[in-house]
Design a protein around this motif. Structure first.
Motif, PDB file in Angstrom:
ATOM      1  N   ARG A 106      29.345  80.256  57.915  1.00 58.46           N
ATOM      2  CA  ARG A 106      30.144  80.053  59.069  1.00 58.46           C
ATOM      3  C   ARG A 106      29.427  78.328  58.966  1.00 58.46           C
ATOM      4  O   ARG A 106      27.933  77.999  58.682  1.00 58.46           O
ATOM      5  CB  ARG A 106      30.693  80.344  60.019  1.00 58.46           C
ATOM      6  N   VAL A 107      30.528  77.148  59.433  1.00 62.45           N
ATOM      7  CA  VAL A 107      30.095  76.320  59.603  1.00 62.45           C
ATOM      8  C   VAL A 107      30.295  76.076  60.842  1.00 62.45           C
ATOM      9  O   VAL A 107      32.442  75.517  60.856  1.00 62.45           O
ATOM     10  CB  VAL A 107      30.537  74.905  58.038  1.00 62.45           C
ATOM     11  N   CYS A 108      30.312  75.179  61.544  1.00 57.59           N
ATOM     12  CA  CYS A 108      30.107  74.652  63.022  1.00 57.59           C
ATOM     13  C   CYS A 108      30.562  73.102  63.103  1.00 57.59           C
ATOM     14  O   CYS A 108      29.328  72.594  62.714  1.00 57.59           O
ATOM     15  CB  CYS A 108      29.876  75.450  64.494  1.00 57.59           C
ATOM     16  N   VAL A 109      31.249  72.675  62.780  1.00 60.61           N
ATOM     17  CA  VAL A 109      31.608  70.877  62.628  1.00 60.61           C
ATOM     18  C   VAL A 109      31.597  70.159  64.527  1.00 60.61           C
ATOM     19  O   VAL A 109      32.060  70.995  65.123  1.00 60.61           O
ATOM     20  CB  VAL A 109      32.307  69.968  62.667  1.00 60.61           C
ATOM     21  N   ASN A 110      30.517  70.194  64.879  1.00 55.70           N
ATOM     22  CA  ASN A 110      30.354  69.354  66.626  1.00 55.70           C
ATOM     23  C   ASN A 110      30.469  67.838  66.005  1.00 55.70           C
ATOM     24  O   ASN A 110      30.126  67.131  66.000  1.00 55.70           O
ATOM     25  CB  ASN A 110      29.051  69.252  67.541  1.00 55.70           C
ATOM     26  N   ILE A 111      31.708  67.078  66.508  1.00 50.95           N
ATOM     27  CA  ILE A 111      32.016  65.724  67.259  1.00 50.95           C
ATOM     28  C   ILE A 111      30.693  65.325  68.643  1.00 50.95           C
ATOM     29  O   ILE A 111      31.415  65.822  69.376  1.00 50.95           O
ATOM     30  CB  ILE A 111      33.651  65.726  67.459  1.00 50.95           C
ATOM     31  N   MET A 112      30.349  64.292  68.082  1.00 51.18           N
ATOM     32  CA  MET A 112      29.214  63.810  68.915  1.00 51.18           C
ATOM     33  C   MET A 112      30.193  62.825  70.138  1.00 51.18           C
ATOM     34  O   MET A 112      31.127  62.952  70.464  1.00 51.18           O
ATOM     35  CB  MET A 112      29.246  62.722  68.802  1.00 51.18           C
ATOM     36  N   SER A 113      29.622  63.896  71.271  1.00 49.18           N
ATOM     37  CA  SER A 113      30.354  63.612  72.901  1.00 49.18           C
ATOM     38  C   SER A 113      28.847  62.594  73.608  1.00 49.18           C
ATOM     39  O   SER A 113      28.051  62.746  73.239  1.00 49.18           O
ATOM     40  CB  SER A 113      29.982  64.644  73.890  1.00 49.18           C
ATOM     41  N   LYS A 114      29.531  61.462  74.142  1.00 50.08           N
ATOM     42  CA  LYS A 114      28.347  60.881  75.170  1.00 50.08           C
ATOM     43  C   LYS A 114      27.783  61.713  76.108  1.00 50.08           C
ATOM     44  O   LYS A 114      27.639  62.699  76.648  1.00 50.08           O
ATOM     45  CB  LYS A 114      29.363  60.075  75.779  1.00 50.08           C
ATOM     46  N   ASN A 115      26.916  61.692  76.308  1.00 52.92           N
ATOM     47  CA  ASN A 115      25.129  61.500  77.273  1.00 52.92           C
ATOM     48  C   ASN A 115      24.171  61.063  76.792  1.00 52.92           C
ATOM     49  O   ASN A 115      24.849  59.657  77.084  1.00 52.92           O
ATOM     50  CB  ASN A 115      24.771  63.257  76.496  1.00 52.92           C
ATOM     51  N   SER A 116      22.863  61.379  78.061  1.00 56.49           N
ATOM     52  CA  SER A 116      21.951  60.331  78.800  1.00 56.49           C
ATOM     53  C   SER A 116      21.480  59.817  77.442  1.00 56.49           C
ATOM     54  O   SER A 116      20.201  59.565  77.750  1.00 56.49           O
ATOM     55  CB  SER A 116      21.378  61.571  79.516  1.00 56.49           C
ATOM     56  N   ARG A 117      21.430  60.734  76.271  1.00 58.58           N
ATOM     57  CA  ARG A 117      20.133  60.990  74.904  1.00 58.58           C
ATOM     58  C   ARG A 117      20.925  59.466  74.362  1.00 58.58           C
ATOM     59  O   ARG A 117      21.630  58.542  74.400  1.00 58.58           O
ATOM     60  CB  ARG A 117      20.317  62.174  74.438  1.00 58.58           C
ATOM     61  N   PRO A 118      19.732  58.836  74.023  1.00 56.88           N
ATOM     62  CA  PRO A 118      20.023  57.287  73.365  1.00 56.88           C
ATOM     63  C   PRO A 118      21.405  56.926  72.510  1.00 56.88           C
ATOM     64  O   PRO A 118      22.018  56.169  71.686  1.00 56.88           O
ATOM     65  CB  PRO A 118      18.400  57.027  72.708  1.00 56.88           C
ATOM     66  N   ILE A 119      21.617  58.183  71.495  1.00 56.85           N
ATOM     67  CA  ILE A 119      22.404  57.854  70.392  1.00 56.85           C
ATOM     68  C   ILE A 119      23.734  58.568  70.864  1.00 56.85           C
ATOM     69  O   ILE A 119      23.989  58.697  71.370  1.00 56.85           O
ATOM     70  CB  ILE A 119      21.862  58.645  68.971  1.00 56.85           C
ATOM     71  N   GLN A 120      24.902  57.597  70.949  1.00 59.76           N
ATOM     72  CA  GLN A 120      26.055  57.455  71.161  1.00 59.76           C
ATOM     73  C   GLN A 120      26.940  57.610  70.224  1.00 59.76           C
ATOM     74  O   GLN A 120      26.553  57.597  69.028  1.00 59.76           O
ATOM     75  CB  GLN A 120      26.093  56.610  71.974  1.00 59.76           C
ATOM     76  N   LEU A 180      38.628  65.688  59.149  1.00 61.98           N
ATOM     77  CA  LEU A 180      39.759  67.023  59.924  1.00 61.98           C
ATOM     78  C   LEU A 180      40.873  67.153  58.407  1.00 61.98           C
ATOM     79  O   LEU A 180      40.889  68.706  58.895  1.00 61.98           O
ATOM     80  CB  LEU A 180      40.273  65.930  61.353  1.00 61.98           C
ATOM     81  N   PRO A 181      42.166  66.537  58.064  1.00 54.01           N
ATOM     82  CA  PRO A 181      42.937  67.307  57.825  1.00 54.01           C
ATOM     83  C   PRO A 181      42.425  68.711  56.486  1.00 54.01           C
ATOM     84  O   PRO A 181      43.131  69.345  56.160  1.00 54.01           O
ATOM     85  CB  PRO A 181      43.436  66.440  57.412  1.00 54.01           C
ATOM     86  N   ILE A 182      41.390  68.417  55.736  1.00 53.66           N
ATOM     87  CA  ILE A 182      40.930  68.908  54.563  1.00 53.66           C
ATOM     88  C   ILE A 182      40.156  70.130  54.985  1.00 53.66           C
ATOM     89  O   ILE A 182      40.716  71.424  54.922  1.00 53.66           O
ATOM     90  CB  ILE A 182      39.894  68.293  53.871  1.00 53.66           C
ATOM     91  N   TYR A 183      40.070  70.547  56.294  1.00 55.59           N
ATOM     92  CA  TYR A 183      38.927  71.600  56.493  1.00 55.59           C
ATOM     93  C   TYR A 183      39.766  72.396  58.416  1.00 55.59           C
ATOM     94  O   TYR A 183      39.055  73.488  58.290  1.00 55.59           O
ATOM     95  CB  TYR A 183      37.826  71.047  56.922  1.00 55.59           C
ATOM     96  N   ARG A 184      40.755  71.309  58.687  1.00 53.70           N
ATOM     97  CA  ARG A 184      41.011  72.031  60.069  1.00 53.70           C
ATOM     98  C   ARG A 184      41.413  73.598  60.306  1.00 53.70           C
ATOM     99  O   ARG A 184      41.166  74.105  60.699  1.00 53.70           O
ATOM    100  CB  ARG A 184      41.763  71.753  60.353  1.00 53.70           C
ATOM    101  N   ASP A 185      41.837  74.330  58.565  1.00 52.45           N
ATOM    102  CA  ASP A 185      42.974  75.875  58.099  1.00 52.45           C
ATOM    103  C   ASP A 185      41.509  76.974  57.742  1.00 52.45           C
ATOM    104  O   ASP A 185      41.995  77.062  57.361  1.00 52.45           O
ATOM    105  CB  ASP A 185      44.140  75.213  57.793  1.00 52.45           C
ATOM    106  N   ASN A 186      40.906  75.934  57.914  1.00 51.20           N
ATOM    107  CA  ASN A 186      39.149  76.810  56.509  1.00 51.20           C
ATOM    108  C   ASN A 186      39.192  77.901  57.552  1.00 51.20           C
ATOM    109  O   ASN A 186      38.465  77.100  58.773  1.00 51.20           O
ATOM    110  CB  ASN A 186      38.387  75.825  55.781  1.00 51.20           C
ATOM    111  N   PRO A 187      39.493  79.374  57.048  1.00 52.89           N
ATOM    112  CA  PRO A 187      38.672  79.979  58.333  1.00 52.89           C
ATOM    113  C   PRO A 187      37.772  80.224  58.068  1.00 52.89           C
ATOM    114  O   PRO A 187      36.569  80.417  60.237  1.00 52.89           O
ATOM    115  CB  PRO A 187      39.186  81.564  57.822  1.00 52.89           C
ATOM    116  N   ARG A 188      36.512  79.319  57.847  1.00 54.47           N
ATOM    117  CA  ARG A 188      34.794  79.787  57.755  1.00 54.47           C
ATOM    118  C   ARG A 188      34.323  78.472  58.475  1.00 54.47           C
ATOM    119  O   ARG A 188      33.238  78.086  58.507  1.00 54.47           O
ATOM    120  CB  ARG A 188      34.111  79.938  56.688  1.00 54.47           C
ATOM    121  N   VAL A 189      35.147  77.211  59.062  1.00 53.73           N
ATOM    122  CA  VAL A 189      34.766  75.945  59.568  1.00 53.73           C
ATOM    123  C   VAL A 189      35.372  76.335  61.074  1.00 53.73           C
ATOM    124  O   VAL A 189      36.619  75.757  61.110  1.00 53.73           O
ATOM    125  CB  VAL A 189      35.300  74.863  59.277  1.00 53.73           C
ATOM    126  N   ASP A 190      34.635  75.764  62.121  1.00 49.28           N
ATOM    127  CA  ASP A 190      34.912  75.677  63.395  1.00 49.28           C
ATOM    128  C   ASP A 190      34.558  74.237  63.913  1.00 49.28           C
ATOM    129  O   ASP A 190      34.133  73.789  62.938  1.00 49.28           O
ATOM    130  CB  ASP A 190      34.471  76.382  64.368  1.00 49.28           C
TER     131      ASP A 190
END
Length: 243
Positions: free
Chosen positions: A189-203, A217-227
Motif C-alpha cells: 500500500r501507498v499513502c500519499v500525504n500532501i504537505m501541510s504548513k508547520n513550524s519546520r523550514p520546508i513549506q 490525483l485523478p489517476i490514483y484517487r480510486d486505486n484501492p491500494r493508494v490512500d
C-alpha cells in the motif's frame, strides 16, 4: 509536551482498507531532523503520562473491522511497554487480526521481534515507513529524512507500506507519479500525504499542490491500494501537526 487538547486521537476509516486508527503518544521520534516535519512535538518523556493517555484512547477501539492502525510521533518502539501490552491484549479481546504500525528506517531492527510477538497470538503486523520520495538525493540533501539506502527494493524488505510526501517545492507531475508507481511496485500500500504548513523550514508549494490535484490525483484517487490525504487530518486523527 502534552498536546492532547489539540489532537483527535481515535477515528474509523471506512473506505479503502477499512480499519480503526489511533494516534498514541510516546517518547517521540528519535531522528527529529526532517526539515518538513514537527510531528515529534507530540511526545512526552514521562511514560506514565503516555500510558495514561494511550489507555484512554485504546479503550475507544471496538474491533469492528478486525484491523487497527497505530500511529505515533516516531516508531512503534518509541511507545512504552505498558502501551504495547495493552495493544496486544486489545487484539485478543476485540478479535483484531491485522495491526498496522509505523517505523523509521533507523528502527527497522526492531521489526522482526514485533512481528514475532503478535504472530504468536494470531495477529498479522503490517509496518509502514515514511519514505517521502524515492529520489535519494532530494530525500536526503533537501528533506534530511535519514534513510541511507537508495534502492526501493532494499527499503521495502522490512516494510509492507510506505508514506510519500507531495506538494513540495521542486516536485513535478512526473516525479510525483514516479514515486507513486515505485511505491506500488515494491509495497502493498501507498499513502500519499500532501504537505501541510508547520513550524519546520520546508513549506508546501501551492503550485505543486494544484498540479497534483489536476494531474496526479485523478489517476490514483480510486486505486484501492493508494490512500491520499489532502489534509493531514483526513484519516480523522491529528490536528495542528504534520504527520
Amino acid at each position: 509536551m502534552n498536546t492532547t487538547h489539540q489532537l483527535q486521537r481515535y477515528s474509523v476509516i471506512t473506505e479503502k482498507n477499512p480499519r480503526e486508527i489511533v494516534l498514541l503518544r510516546g517518547r517521540g521520534c528519535k531522528w527529529r531532523r526532517c526539515r518538513f516535519c514537527d510531528y515529534h512535538l507530540d511526545a512526552d518523556a514521562d511514560e506514565k503520562n503516555n500510558f495514561s493517555l494511550n489507555e484512554k484512547v485504546l479503550a475507544m477501539v471496538t474491533g469492528r473491522y478486525g484491523k487497527l492502525e497505530v500511529i505515533n510521533s516516531g516508531s512503534f518502539c518509541d511507545l512504552d511497554e505498558g502501551t504495547m501490552s495493552l495493544i496486544k491484549a486489545l487484539c485478543q479481546s476485540k478479535d483484531i487480526r491485522q495491526l498496522h504500525f509505523e517505523c523509521h528506517w533507523k528502527d527497522r531492527g526492531h521489526i522482526s521481534a514485533l512481528r514475532s510477538a503478535f504472530s504468536s497470538i494470531g495477529v498479522a503486523v503490517k509496518v509502514k515507513i515514511g519514505v517521502e520520495t524515492f529520489d535519494p538525493l532530494f530525500r536526503e540533501s533537501y528533506l534530511d529524512k535519514g534513510i541511507d539506502e537508495s534502492s526501493p527494493a532494499t527499503i521495502a524488505e522490512d516494510f509492507n507500506e510506505c508514506c510519500l510526501l507531495q506538494g513540495l517545492p521542486g516536485q513535478s507531475e512526473e516525479s510525483m507519479k514516479k514515486d507513486i508507481e515505485t511505491g506500488l511496485k515494491y509495497f502493498e500500500r501507498v499513502c500519499v500525504n500532501i504537505m501541510s504548513k508547520n513550524s519546520r523550514p520546508i513549506q508546501p508549494d501551492p503550485e505543486v499542490i494544484r498540479r497534483f490535484q489536476s494531474r496526479v490525483l485523478p489517476i490514483y484517487r480510486d486505486n484501492p491500494r493508494v490512500d491520499i490525504l489532502m489534509e493531514n487530518t483526513d484519516f480523522g486523527v491529528g490536528g495542528e501537526r504534520h504527520a
